[in-house]
Design a protein around this motif. Sequence first.
Motif, short mmCIF file in Angstrom:
data_model
loop_
_atom_site.label_atom_id
_atom_site.label_comp_id
_atom_site.label_asym_id
_atom_site.label_seq_id
_atom_site.Cartn_x
_atom_site.Cartn_y
_atom_site.Cartn_z
N THR A 141 13.27 10.18 -8.25
CA THR A 141 12.74 10.10 -9.61
C THR A 141 12.93 11.45 -10.31
N ALA A 142 13.61 11.42 -11.45
CA ALA A 142 13.90 12.64 -12.20
C ALA A 142 12.69 13.03 -13.03
N GLY A 143 11.71 13.60 -12.37
CA GLY A 143 10.47 13.97 -13.03
C GLY A 143 9.30 13.69 -12.13
N THR A 144 8.23 13.17 -12.69
CA THR A 144 7.00 12.90 -11.94
C THR A 144 6.69 11.41 -11.99
N THR A 145 6.61 10.78 -10.84
CA THR A 145 6.26 9.36 -10.78
C THR A 145 4.79 9.19 -11.13
N LEU A 146 4.52 8.28 -12.07
CA LEU A 146 3.15 7.98 -12.46
C LEU A 146 2.64 6.69 -11.82
N ALA A 147 3.50 5.71 -11.68
CA ALA A 147 3.08 4.43 -11.11
C ALA A 147 4.32 3.65 -10.70
N PHE A 148 4.14 2.83 -9.66
CA PHE A 148 5.21 1.93 -9.23
C PHE A 148 4.60 0.72 -8.57
N THR A 149 5.20 -0.44 -8.81
CA THR A 149 4.83 -1.65 -8.10
C THR A 149 6.07 -2.48 -7.86
N TYR A 150 6.04 -3.26 -6.78
CA TYR A 150 7.15 -4.17 -6.49
C TYR A 150 6.59 -5.48 -5.98
N GLU A 151 6.92 -6.55 -6.68
CA GLU A 151 6.55 -7.89 -6.22
C GLU A 151 7.76 -8.48 -5.52
N ASP A 152 7.71 -8.48 -4.18
CA ASP A 152 8.87 -8.91 -3.40
C ASP A 152 8.99 -10.42 -3.28
N ARG A 153 7.88 -11.13 -3.51
CA ARG A 153 7.84 -12.60 -3.35
C ARG A 153 8.35 -13.01 -1.96
N SER A 154 7.99 -12.22 -0.96
CA SER A 154 8.35 -12.57 0.41
C SER A 154 7.56 -13.80 0.84
N ARG A 155 7.98 -14.37 1.95
CA ARG A 155 7.44 -15.66 2.35
C ARG A 155 6.62 -15.57 3.63
N ASP A 156 5.61 -16.42 3.69
CA ASP A 156 4.86 -16.69 4.91
C ASP A 156 5.16 -18.14 5.25
N GLY A 157 6.13 -18.35 6.11
CA GLY A 157 6.60 -19.71 6.35
C GLY A 157 7.27 -20.25 5.10
N SER A 158 6.78 -21.36 4.61
CA SER A 158 7.35 -21.96 3.39
C SER A 158 6.61 -21.51 2.13
N GLY B 287 11.15 -14.76 -10.27
CA GLY B 287 11.97 -13.79 -9.55
C GLY B 287 11.19 -12.60 -9.04
N GLN B 288 11.88 -11.76 -8.30
CA GLN B 288 11.31 -10.49 -7.86
C GLN B 288 11.37 -9.49 -9.02
N TYR B 289 10.45 -8.54 -9.00
CA TYR B 289 10.52 -7.50 -10.02
C TYR B 289 9.86 -6.23 -9.52
N GLY B 290 10.30 -5.11 -10.07
CA GLY B 290 9.65 -3.83 -9.84
C GLY B 290 9.48 -3.11 -11.16
N ALA C 169 0.82 -1.21 0.00
CA ALA C 169 0.00 0.00 0.00
C ALA C 169 0.85 1.26 0.00
N LEU C 170 2.06 1.20 0.55
CA LEU C 170 2.98 2.34 0.44
C LEU C 170 3.39 2.54 -1.02
N ASP C 171 3.59 1.43 -1.74
CA ASP C 171 4.06 1.52 -3.12
C ASP C 171 2.98 2.02 -4.08
N SER C 172 1.73 1.59 -3.86
CA SER C 172 0.66 1.91 -4.81
C SER C 172 -0.69 1.79 -4.13
N ARG C 173 -1.65 2.58 -4.57
CA ARG C 173 -2.99 2.46 -4.02
C ARG C 173 -3.84 1.46 -4.79
N VAL C 174 -3.23 0.73 -5.72
CA VAL C 174 -3.95 -0.26 -6.53
C VAL C 174 -3.53 -1.67 -6.11
#
Length: 621
Positions: free
Chosen positions: A474-491, A513-516, A388-393
């Motif tokens: 960001t050199a300009g105006t950020t329009l959108a950002f997302t990050y898929e961390d693939r963090s774990r909940d146990g296994s 893999g992870q991506y942003g 939710a910090l990264d994006s409201r979507v």
Amino acid sequence: MPNIRARLLVVLVVLLGSLTVAGAPPATAATTLPGSLWFDETPLTVRGGRFVDGNGREVVLRGYNVSGETKLEENGGLPFASVADAKKSATALRALGGGNSVRFLLSWAHVEPTRGTVDTAYLAAATEQMRAFLDAGIRVYPDFHQDLYSRHLFNSGSWYTGDGAPKWAVALGGYPQESCGICFFWGQNITQNQAVTKAQYDFWHNAHGLQDSFLDTAQKTMSYVEQHLSEAEFVAVAGFDPYNEPYAGSYDSGRTSRTWEQSLLWPFYEKFRARMDAAGWQDKPAFVEPNLFWNANIDSQKQEGGLLDAGTLGPRYVFNTHFYDQKAISGILMWGNASDGQYTGDFGTIRDRASAAATAAMVSEFGHPLSGTVSGKAPTVDKAMYQALDSRVPGASWWSDPAASGPVLSGSQWQWDLYNGRHHELMNDNPDKVRTSGDAWNDEDLSAVRLDDSGAVTLRQDARLLDRLYPSATAGTTLAFTYEDRSRDGSTTLTWNPVPSSLPNVSRLVGSGQYGLLVWRSGSGSAPTELHLPASFPTAATTVVSDLGTVYAPPAYAPSVPIAAAPEPGGTGSRRLLLTNTDTDTGVLHYALVTNGATSPSATQLDAARSELSSWAAGHF
């Protein structure tokens, strides 16, 4: 910390060996980048509702609270026992936790132990510990912290304790014997303990001149810090948080939470702002907090506010709030774990309030308990908060509606405490109540770190959750950002934002893999866009697909290289990705996908992914 049932939250501690951090790359000598690219040579201001550096770039502050140790007496109200520990913490926070900023806790009780006299020894020690973070390339914003007003309200046999106001301030009030009644969580004292509510009431009404004394001490503190840091160090101080989690204590007849903010809280902030100006902080914003129960996610605790009647805050103030999932912490009001998009609405409210106030937003506390009956929710709750910090979507709809993302929010997780599980705190000075476990304060346990038996800093949470890819500048105006961390909940690996099948080449490139993905429009400056590269993104295994080009294993930075890697300031071994626009026009649409999921991708594969992303970006922005 806004939990009226479990403010069990304390999030990140700091861990470190001597000169190296376990699991992190070795420290690197200072980079040869032009000085204009070093954040500590450019002041941070608020412009257009965003944090902006001296190069005109949008800045995102991410980091931790340093630390709840300030709430304890074992180290005299300082975050660390020594400057050496502060340096160890700072290095680990940068290299293991991916932070570029900290909320640095200070204690009124220790700054002014005798009314009218500041303890310069305490201020000297605090300033030196602050310098340890500045030297590590980490921005700092101090915070005068309080919880339950003061530890001096509580007796030696109490189940609870507080922090904040000095003993002399409590003695003036003649408060009743403290008692919370039937309370299962320390936060219930905020509204149920008459000693706490009456003391808070007195502070906001300036009884006995208490608020005047606090403001005098705050000005002296800020003057001391400004005078004892070098000019370059002081530039990297982002601002000041005047008062942690303000609450009325009780409302006068006919007054509501909103009118209390209007008639008592906001005038206090205006007075604090004037003290900042007088102390040489006139170019730095005040990080002002609304009523602590504003935007609480339990209906019975929600109170109207959010500084609605303060008008346009503008560049001299930052809208600064906290967020904890009180339902999840309760253990009974939210069954099961958090899920994709759980907090996008709550954090969207923060974005909207800051936007309406024409200023930047900061979520200066968030987190979830790491022990106890509800600790199993932490992996999903914290992931959902970072999402939710990264994006409201939500992830499920991000690729189809990225333009609704909103600004990337700055935030400081609670907390980073090196001494987690190794404290020796005499609770309320009682030698028969020595607290050693967790954060050693009212059964809280939220630190993201601890020291292992060898003295090295060790993460207590998944590194993939904490050390995140994010657009630090960001050199300009950020329009959108997302990050898929693939963090774990146990296994279980948590994937809430998979690349859609409509982008098959991008999906194959990312794999598991992870991506942003960052989308922005160029500004007028020449400094590059910077993204923090987590340790899980080694340079030799990082792939970038952008309208600026495609790269596997980005080369070292040079002004003529559009996609490059470089050390981050501070010599901690952390790294950044630098994206330099080749055009000189403003408002040009740019995008950059960054992933660690590919292994030696071919030029054909990279070009195919770039073609898909170009079409996708053109169709959505």
